[in-house]
Design an enzyme around this catalytic site. Structure first.
Site, PDB file in Angstrom:
ATOM      1  N   ASP A  22       0.856  -1.193   0.000  1.00 28.19           N
ATOM      2  CA  ASP A  22       0.000   0.000   0.000  1.00 28.19           C
ATOM      3  C   ASP A  22       0.898   1.251   0.000  1.00 28.19           C
ATOM      4  OD1 ASP A  22      -3.226   0.487   1.084  1.00 28.19           O
ATOM      5  OD2 ASP A  22      -1.827   2.178   1.034  1.00 28.19           O
ATOM      6  N   ASN A  36     -12.928  -3.261   2.573  1.00 27.54           N
ATOM      7  CA  ASN A  36     -13.900  -2.184   2.750  1.00 27.54           C
ATOM      8  C   ASN A  36     -14.911  -2.166   1.616  1.00 27.54           C
ATOM      9  OD1 ASN A  36     -12.711  -1.045   5.119  1.00 27.54           O
ATOM     10  ND2 ASN A  36     -11.102  -0.147   3.854  1.00 27.54           N
ATOM     11  N   GLN A  39     -14.322   2.894   1.472  1.00 27.33           N
ATOM     12  CA  GLN A  39     -13.704   2.309   0.270  1.00 27.33           C
ATOM     13  C   GLN A  39     -13.330   3.456  -0.662  1.00 27.33           C
ATOM     14  OE1 GLN A  39     -16.227  -0.269  -2.082  1.00 27.33           O
ATOM     15  NE2 GLN A  39     -14.549  -0.960  -3.374  1.00 27.33           N
ATOM     16  N   SER A  40     -12.092   3.452  -1.143  1.00 25.53           N
ATOM     17  CA  SER A  40     -11.651   4.547  -2.012  1.00 25.53           C
ATOM     18  C   SER A  40     -11.210   4.068  -3.396  1.00 25.53           C
ATOM     19  CB  SER A  40     -10.511   5.326  -1.346  1.00 25.53           C
ATOM     20  OG  SER A  40      -9.401   4.484  -1.114  1.00 25.53           O
ATOM     21  N   HIS A  74     -10.204  -5.378  -2.993  1.00 26.45           N
ATOM     22  CA  HIS A  74      -8.855  -5.611  -2.465  1.00 26.45           C
ATOM     23  C   HIS A  74      -8.935  -5.996  -1.000  1.00 26.45           C
ATOM     24  CE1 HIS A  74      -9.892  -1.323  -2.298  1.00 26.45           C
ATOM     25  NE2 HIS A  74      -9.289  -1.313  -1.126  1.00 26.45           N
ATOM     26  N   LEU A  75      -8.028  -6.879  -0.647  1.00 26.57           N
ATOM     27  CA  LEU A  75      -7.926  -7.333   0.738  1.00 26.57           C
ATOM     28  C   LEU A  75      -6.686  -6.673   1.330  1.00 26.57           C
ATOM     29  CD1 LEU A  75      -9.268  -9.364   2.682  1.00 26.57           C
ATOM     30  CD2 LEU A  75      -7.788 -11.136   1.713  1.00 26.57           C
ATOM     31  N   HIS A  76      -6.887  -5.898   2.402  1.00 27.09           N
ATOM     32  CA  HIS A  76      -5.747  -5.311   3.107  1.00 27.09           C
ATOM     33  C   HIS A  76      -5.151  -6.382   4.023  1.00 27.09           C
ATOM     34  CE1 HIS A  76      -6.781  -0.911   2.427  1.00 27.09           C
ATOM     35  NE2 HIS A  76      -7.978  -1.447   2.216  1.00 27.09           N
TER      36      HIS A  76
HETATM   37  P1  AMP Z   1      -9.743   1.300   0.437  1.00 31.59           P
HETATM   38  O1  AMP Z   1      -9.864   2.558   1.234  1.00 31.59           O
HETATM   39  O2  AMP Z   1     -10.117   0.071   1.212  1.00 31.59           O
HETATM   40  O3  AMP Z   1     -10.454   1.398  -0.894  1.00 31.59           O
HETATM   41  O4  AMP Z   1      -8.182   1.111   0.165  1.00 31.59           O
HETATM   42  C1  AMP Z   1      -7.527   1.600  -0.954  1.00 31.59           C
HETATM   43  C2  AMP Z   1      -6.058   1.571  -0.612  1.00 31.59           C
HETATM   44  O5  AMP Z   1      -5.331   1.665  -1.826  1.00 31.59           O
HETATM   45  C3  AMP Z   1      -5.593   2.701   0.280  1.00 31.59           C
HETATM   46  O6  AMP Z   1      -5.035   2.158   1.472  1.00 31.59           O
HETATM   47  C4  AMP Z   1      -4.551   3.433  -0.572  1.00 31.59           C
HETATM   48  O7  AMP Z   1      -3.462   3.892   0.181  1.00 31.59           O
HETATM   49  C5  AMP Z   1      -4.153   2.372  -1.559  1.00 31.59           C
HETATM   50  N1  AMP Z   1      -3.664   2.827  -2.856  1.00 31.59           N
HETATM   51  C6  AMP Z   1      -4.237   3.736  -3.678  1.00 31.59           C
HETATM   52  N2  AMP Z   1      -3.524   3.871  -4.798  1.00 31.59           N
HETATM   53  C7  AMP Z   1      -2.478   3.009  -4.694  1.00 31.59           C
HETATM   54  C8  AMP Z   1      -1.374   2.674  -5.538  1.00 31.59           C
HETATM   55  N3  AMP Z   1      -1.199   3.256  -6.745  1.00 31.59           N
HETATM   56  N4  AMP Z   1      -0.475   1.756  -5.094  1.00 31.59           N
HETATM   57  C9  AMP Z   1      -0.639   1.166  -3.894  1.00 31.59           C
HETATM   58  N5  AMP Z   1      -1.659   1.431  -3.049  1.00 31.59           N
HETATM   59  C10 AMP Z   1      -2.563   2.348  -3.450  1.00 31.59           C
END
Ligand code: AMP
Length: 113
Positions: free
Chosen positions: A29, A86, A93-94, A99-101
């Site tokens: 991440d 998320n 969720q962004s 994706h699995l953290h």
């Molecule tokens: P979520 O909030 O669960 O959708 O998590 C999205 C995650 O993707 C966040 O923790 C971001 O820091 C991560 N993220 C976004 N863009 C990238 C990227 N280009 N490479 C690695 N991680 C990313």
């Protein structure tokens, strides 16, 4: 292709990939929330966990199995780790490619924030 995680899976934009196989890719991440913070994604574009239906059961299992492999590789299998997925606005969720953290390397708190 306007999905950033599809582009990472395709090798079109750089990422620190730590594990991959024919179905999934795992990479660090960019904004780590713990000493180990890896995202495991399917190569197939799926919007989020809500879009994972019965037809994705095997794929969902592969995400969890890959996370276990990452945990072993990263040295957090013994100490423990947390998996987070998320969905939607309130869960923040962004990125809309499921994706699995994989979070580890420090004590975790419960309940989560
Ligand atoms: P979520 O909030 O669960 O959708 O998590 C999205 C995650 O993707 C966040 O923790 C971001 O820091 C991560 N993220 C976004 N863009 C990238 C990227 N280009 N490479 C690695 N991680 C990313």
């Amino acid at each position: 292709m306007d999905c950033i995680f599809c582009r990472i899976a395709a090798g079109e934009i750089p990422a620190q990939i730590v594990y991959q196989n024919e179905d999934v890719v795992a990479f660090r991440d960019v904004n780590p929330q713990s000493p180990v913070h890896v995202l495991v994604i399917p190569r197939e574009h799926v919007q989020g966990p809500l879009a994972l239906g019965d037809g994705h059961a095997a794929l969902a299992g592969k995400l969890i199995a890959a996370a276990a492999e990452v945990a072993r590789q990263e040295g957090i299998a013994e100490s423990g780790y947390r998996l987070v997925m998320n969905e939607g606005r309130q869960a923040q969720q962004s990125v809309f490619h499921v994706h699995l953290h994989v979070l580890g390397g420090r004590p975790m708190h419960w309940p989560p924030g």
